[in-house]
Structures are given as structure tokens and as C-alpha cells.
Write a protein that holds these residues in place. Structure first.
Motif, mmCIF file in Angstrom:
data_model
loop_
_atom_site.group_PDB
_atom_site.id
_atom_site.type_symbol
_atom_site.label_atom_id
_atom_site.label_comp_id
_atom_site.label_asym_id
_atom_site.label_seq_id
_atom_site.Cartn_x
_atom_site.Cartn_y
_atom_site.Cartn_z
ATOM 1 N N VAL A 1 -0.343 4.044 -14.219
ATOM 2 C CA VAL A 1 0.290 2.778 -13.890
ATOM 3 C C VAL A 1 0.473 2.790 -12.335
ATOM 4 N N ALA A 2 0.725 3.808 -11.873
ATOM 5 C CA ALA A 2 0.961 3.937 -10.290
ATOM 6 C C ALA A 2 -0.401 3.655 -9.453
ATOM 7 N N ALA A 3 -1.495 4.230 -10.103
ATOM 8 C CA ALA A 3 -2.997 4.003 -9.682
ATOM 9 C C ALA A 3 -3.375 2.786 -9.849
ATOM 10 N N PHE A 4 -2.989 2.078 -10.902
ATOM 11 C CA PHE A 4 -3.270 0.473 -10.820
ATOM 12 C C PHE A 4 -2.386 -0.398 -10.361
ATOM 13 N N ASN A 5 -1.328 0.188 -9.686
ATOM 14 C CA ASN A 5 -0.779 -0.665 -8.811
ATOM 15 C C ASN A 5 -1.651 -0.974 -7.537
ATOM 16 N N ILE A 6 -2.660 0.043 -7.042
ATOM 17 C CA ILE A 6 -3.498 0.024 -6.083
ATOM 18 C C ILE A 6 -4.429 -1.552 -6.421
ATOM 19 N N VAL A 7 -4.630 -1.856 -7.614
ATOM 20 C CA VAL A 7 -5.492 -3.125 -7.840
ATOM 21 C C VAL A 7 -4.908 -4.161 -7.285
ATOM 22 N N SER A 8 -3.388 -4.518 -7.463
ATOM 23 C CA SER A 8 -2.803 -5.425 -6.987
ATOM 24 C C SER A 8 -2.745 -5.575 -5.327
ATOM 25 N N THR A 9 -2.768 -4.183 -4.703
ATOM 26 C CA THR A 9 -2.645 -4.009 -3.307
ATOM 27 C C THR A 9 -4.147 -4.562 -2.803
ATOM 28 N N LEU A 10 -5.249 -4.081 -3.465
ATOM 29 C CA LEU A 10 -6.386 -4.496 -2.891
ATOM 30 C C LEU A 10 -6.796 -6.054 -3.261
ATOM 31 N N VAL A 11 -6.269 -6.581 -4.378
ATOM 32 C CA VAL A 11 -6.521 -7.782 -4.763
ATOM 33 C C VAL A 11 -5.955 -8.804 -3.362
ATOM 34 N N MET A 12 -4.782 -8.301 -3.245
ATOM 35 C CA MET A 12 -4.041 -9.043 -1.995
ATOM 36 C C MET A 12 -4.915 -8.982 -0.542
ATOM 37 N N VAL A 13 -5.621 -7.713 -0.456
ATOM 38 C CA VAL A 13 -6.187 -7.397 0.946
ATOM 39 C C VAL A 13 -7.333 -8.439 0.683
ATOM 40 N N VAL A 14 -8.086 -8.536 -0.375
ATOM 41 C CA VAL A 14 -9.381 -9.197 -0.347
ATOM 42 C C VAL A 14 -8.962 -10.534 -0.260
ATOM 43 N N ARG A 15 -8.031 -11.240 -0.536
ATOM 44 C CA ARG A 15 -7.630 -12.488 -0.386
ATOM 45 C C ARG A 15 -7.296 -12.810 1.051
ATOM 46 N N ASN A 16 -6.838 -11.640 1.722
ATOM 47 C CA ASN A 16 -6.256 -11.879 2.985
ATOM 48 C C ASN A 16 -7.450 -11.816 4.152
ATOM 49 N N LYS A 17 -8.480 -10.946 3.761
ATOM 50 C CA LYS A 17 -9.417 -10.660 4.485
ATOM 51 C C LYS A 17 -10.782 -11.494 4.157
ATOM 52 N N ARG A 18 -10.733 -12.428 3.468
ATOM 53 C CA ARG A 18 -12.116 -12.984 2.917
ATOM 54 C C ARG A 18 -12.642 -13.569 4.188
ATOM 55 N N SER A 19 -11.992 -14.137 5.481
ATOM 56 C CA SER A 19 -12.823 -14.542 6.450
ATOM 57 C C SER A 19 -13.431 -13.344 7.035
ATOM 58 N N SER B 1 0.732 -1.271 0.050
ATOM 59 C CA SER B 1 -0.024 0.067 -0.112
ATOM 60 C C SER B 1 0.886 1.460 -0.130
ATOM 61 N N ALA B 2 2.063 1.197 0.856
ATOM 62 C CA ALA B 2 2.806 2.425 0.872
ATOM 63 C C ALA B 2 3.454 2.719 -0.369
ATOM 64 N N ILE B 3 3.892 1.338 -1.234
ATOM 65 C CA ILE B 3 4.370 1.725 -2.570
ATOM 66 C C ILE B 3 3.635 2.205 -3.309
ATOM 67 N N SER B 4 2.231 1.805 -3.426
ATOM 68 C CA SER B 4 1.315 2.492 -4.498
ATOM 69 C C SER B 4 1.097 3.950 -3.981
ATOM 70 N N MET B 5 1.031 4.265 -2.738
ATOM 71 C CA MET B 5 0.825 5.496 -2.501
ATOM 72 C C MET B 5 2.070 6.367 -3.033
ATOM 73 N N LEU B 6 3.379 5.900 -2.693
ATOM 74 C CA LEU B 6 4.495 6.487 -3.200
ATOM 75 C C LEU B 6 4.624 6.716 -4.835
ATOM 76 N N GLY B 7 4.199 5.712 -5.345
ATOM 77 C CA GLY B 7 4.248 5.676 -6.825
ATOM 78 C C GLY B 7 3.064 6.752 -7.319
ATOM 79 N N VAL B 8 1.990 6.722 -6.756
ATOM 80 C CA VAL B 8 1.011 7.867 -7.388
ATOM 81 C C VAL B 8 1.566 9.418 -7.008
ATOM 82 N N ALA B 9 2.104 9.634 -5.734
ATOM 83 C CA ALA B 9 2.706 10.708 -5.294
ATOM 84 C C ALA B 9 3.852 11.220 -6.385
ATOM 85 N N ILE B 10 4.756 10.164 -6.593
ATOM 86 C CA ILE B 10 5.843 10.656 -7.651
ATOM 87 C C ILE B 10 5.069 10.846 -8.869
ATOM 88 N N GLY B 11 4.354 10.337 -9.468
ATOM 89 C CA GLY B 11 3.503 10.398 -10.892
ATOM 90 C C GLY B 11 3.071 11.871 -10.725
#
Length: 416
Positions: free
Chosen positions: A284-302, A28-38
């Protein structure tokens, strides 16, 4: 103290680091940093383009003026009366006469075609910023019958002449002699060299005193036209028409937007292309959020299954992950705006510092005619960048949030 809606509260909790979710928070922090730099890069580049546009516009208007009024046959009579009538218009700041003609300029071994412009230095100062093109004051020192000439830097280099050398000026309107028509010519002394920062002017233009130009062209008390300075440069076409109509017509009018339309159009096209290309970096930086949220969804299914069991709707689950991705994007955009604004406002100092530390010259004055990297931050550009970024970020959150909302509670909890 009022609590936030649980969709926002849970979304904010997922953004922050939690036990077992350190890697997800790092992504999430990397995605945030990518958006900030862009965002920061996009703001800085647009500011630099704006700065160059401003500098080139100033240099161009120093040579071209806001508007001109010329005679239909290339000669304008009673210019003093016309100038006085023009400045009675409340939107006209000043007017200055000029004489302009095509000519040949000959050095010792080279001949070049030029645009010869005769000016009255004191009047010219009111319609053009002579300090931009000739900071040494060489144009202002031109005097009647002095037969001095001020050349553009590229023209002087092409003719291999410098201050103090003499050049021969030849105009096409000739004198009838028994041997035929001979072009009129006069030898002038180079008294200065100007640099407008645009090759078109530096290679083709030469200044002389207006009286010397009139004698050479035999215009007597006539001039080629009047150069006008107006209160609103973007309304110059309408103001020039008003002045021409007030004087009874019979003149040619022109303005800086008409003479240099292609130039300013090319700048706008370049700016638009850069915006689109650099927006892809933000995308590209914004769509890095997609991978972040996909991982969160997988971890938070319970967690999702428990929330659904407790009565949370699919829309609420969707909102949780949209809020999480939006928070990442908003924080990234905010950091990017702050960084881009800070760099844009101090870009000239930063470039000067880099040049001093590394002993290099990023912009050679003899090549670019601009020794500093110009920058102009515009609120409209910053707002546009923020809006585009937030739209891209919001679009990036929809798919993983939708996948999370479709989680089946029975499937996820049957082994728990």
C-alpha cells in the motif's frame, strides 16, 4: 567531476522540492515515510517471531533433548556402556539416562495423569538447560531415596499443592495380591515447581530422582533410554542413527524435530502468514508512489514535451520517472531498515521503559512465562524485506512512467 546520466539527474531533481512543486514533494515525502514505516514494522514483527521461536525452542529442548535412544520394550540395559559408546561419536556432546512412565498423581482432592521422569541431576545438566525450566535449582537437588518430586507449575495449581506438600504417585504396573492386582504407589514430597513456559510440559510433567523412579517401577539396573546432546541440533536425526547403528541396532531412536514437528511447522506457517499480511502494508505504501508520479507527470508535461523535442526518447522519459519512484522507494526502505534494526536490537529495553513509565505489565510472567518481549534480528529476514519492497516499488513506478513516456509533444506545446 563526471555528470550523472540526464535521466537520473532529472529524476533526482523531481524528487527534491522545486518552485511550484511543493505539494508534489510533500506527497513524495509521505510516500517515502509510508514505505519506511511498513519496512520497519515488518522487520520488527519478524524479529519478535524469531525471538519467540528461539525462546520456545530453548525451553522445549530443555525438556526434550536433541535426540533419544530407547529400548524396544521400554527398557534399556547396560546404559552406562551405551552412553560411553555414544559419546565416542565426535558429534555427540553428552548423554544422560532417564526413566519415564505414565502415572497418576493424587493430591488431597484431585487426581491427574502425568508423565513421570526420573533423572540423574548431574548427568541431566549435560543434556538439558535446567536453569531454563527450574532456575531455583530444585531439579538439581533431587537425591536418591529422598523421594522428592518437582512438579510443573500448571500441574501444581491443578492439584492445589505447593512446596512441602505430599502427593501420591501411582504407576499402572501393579503388584499381585490375594485381592487382585494393586497399582504400586509411593508418597513423594513436593520439593520444587518448574515452569517450562509450555502448557504441555507444565501441566503433565513431574521430575524425580532416577533411582526413586526405578524402585517404583522395579526396573532394577535398567532405564527407559538415553538422552543425547549433539553438536548440531539440526543434524540430530542423522547423528542419532549413527549412534544406534554403531551400537548394533535393536533400539528406538527419536529426535526433537520428529517429536515436535507440528509445533515448529505451526511457527513457520505463522511467520509466513505475518510476512504476507505485513507485506500488503508495504505494498500500500509503495503504491502511494503511483499517485505521486501521476501528479508529477501531469505537472511536468511541458517539460516532457520539451525533452522529447530536444531528442529524448520515450525510453529516456520512462527512465526519468522510474528513477524518481525508485529513489523514493530506496530512501524509504533504507530509513525503514535503519529504524526496524534499531528497534529490534533494543526492543527489550524499549518494552521495559514503557512498562516503567506507564506502570503497566505488557507480558505478565504468570500468564506467558516470559517477562520480556524477545527479539532476534536475522540478516536473511532483513534482506528478504528489502528485496520484496524494492520489487513492489519498481512495479509501482511502471504505469505512471509509461503514461509520461506517451506524452505527445505537439499536443502539449501547441498553445505555448
Amino acid at each position: 567531476m563526471a555528470r550523472l546520466p540526464f535521466e537520473i539527474d532529472v529524476g533526482l531533481r523531481y524528487v527534491r522540492a522545486r518552485r511550484g512543486g511543493g505539494f508534489v514533494s510533500f506527497i513524495s515525502a509521505i510516500s517515502m515515510l509510508g514505505v519506511a514505516i511498513g519496512v520497519a514494522v515488518l522487520i520488527i514483527v519478524l524479529s519478535v517471531v524469531n525471538g519467540f521461536e528461539r525462546e520456545l525452542t530453548n525451553r522445549l529442548l530443555a525438556m526434550s533433548s536433541h535426540a533419544t535412544i530407547e529400548g524396544l520394550d521400554g527398557a534399556l540395559s547396560s546404559w552406562e556402556i551405551r552412553r560411553d559408546d555414544a559419546v565416542t561419536n565426535e558429534r555427540v556432546v553428552a548423554g544422560a539416562p532417564y526413566v519415564e512412565a505414565r502415572a497418576l498423581l493424587a493430591g488431597d482432592d484431585t487426581v491427574s495423569g502425568i508423565v513421570l521422569r526420573g533423572v540423574l541431576p548431574e548427568a541431566e545438566k549435560s543434556v538439558a538447560d535446567l536453569e531454563v525450566v527450574a532456575p531455583d535449582g530444585s531439579v538439581e537437588r533431587l537425591v536418591s531415596r529422598g523421594y522428592d518430586i518437582v512438579l510443573g507449575g500448571a500441574l501444581a495449581e491443578a492439584l492445589e499443592v505447593g512446596v512441602g506438600d505430599t502427593v501420591l504417585v501411582m504407576v499402572p504396573s501393579g503388584t499381585v495380591t490375594p485381592a487382585g492386582i494393586m497399582p504400586r504407589m509411593k508418597r513423594f514430597t513436593v520439593s520444587g515447581i518448574f515452569r517450562a513456559g509450555m502448557f504441555e510440559f507444565d501441566r503433565r510433567f513431574a521430575f524425580v530422582h532416577m533411582e526413586d523412579a526405578r524402585r517404583l517401577l522395579r526396573l532394577r539396573d535398567q532405564v527407559t533410554g538415553l538422552r543425547l546432546s549433539v553438536t548440531d541440533m539440526f543434524d540430530a536425526p542423522a547423528i542419532a542413527r549413527e549412534v544406534a547403528i554403531a551400537q548394533g541396532g535393536g533400539v528406538l531412536i527419536s529426535d526433537w524435530t520428529r517429536r515436535h514437528r507440528a509445533f515448529f511447522r505451526s511457527i513457520q506457517v505463522t511467520k509466513s502468514i505475518l510476512f504476507v499480511i505485513l507485506s500488503l502494508v508495504v505494498a500500500v505504501a509503495a503504491f502511494n508512489i503511483v499517485s505521486t508520479l501521476v501528479m508529477v507527470v501531469r505537472n511536468k508535461r511541458s517539460d516532457i514535451a520539451i525533452l522529447r523535442t530536444l531528442g529524448a526518447s520515450r525510453r529516456s522519459i520512462l527512465s526519468i520517472f522510474v528513477n524518481q519512484g525508485t529513489v523514493i522507494g530506496v530512501l524509504g526502505a533504507g530509513i525503514g531498515v535503519a529504524l526496524g534494526t534499531l528497534v529490534s536490537l533494543n526492543l527489550e529495553r524499549i518494552v521495559a521503559g514503557v512498562e516503567s513509565v506507564f506502570d503497566i505489565t505488557l507480558l505478565a510472567e504468570d500468564v506467558y512465562f516470559i517477562s520480556d518481549l524477545p527479539s532476534e534480528l536475522r540478516a536473511a529476514d532483513v534482506l528478504l524485506v528489502v528485496i520484496v519492497t524494492l520489487i513492489l516499488v519498481f512495479a509501482a513506478t511502471l504505469f505512471p512512467a509509461w503514461r509520461g513516456a506517451r506524452t505527445n509533444p505537439a499536443e502539449e506545446l501547441r498553445f505555448d
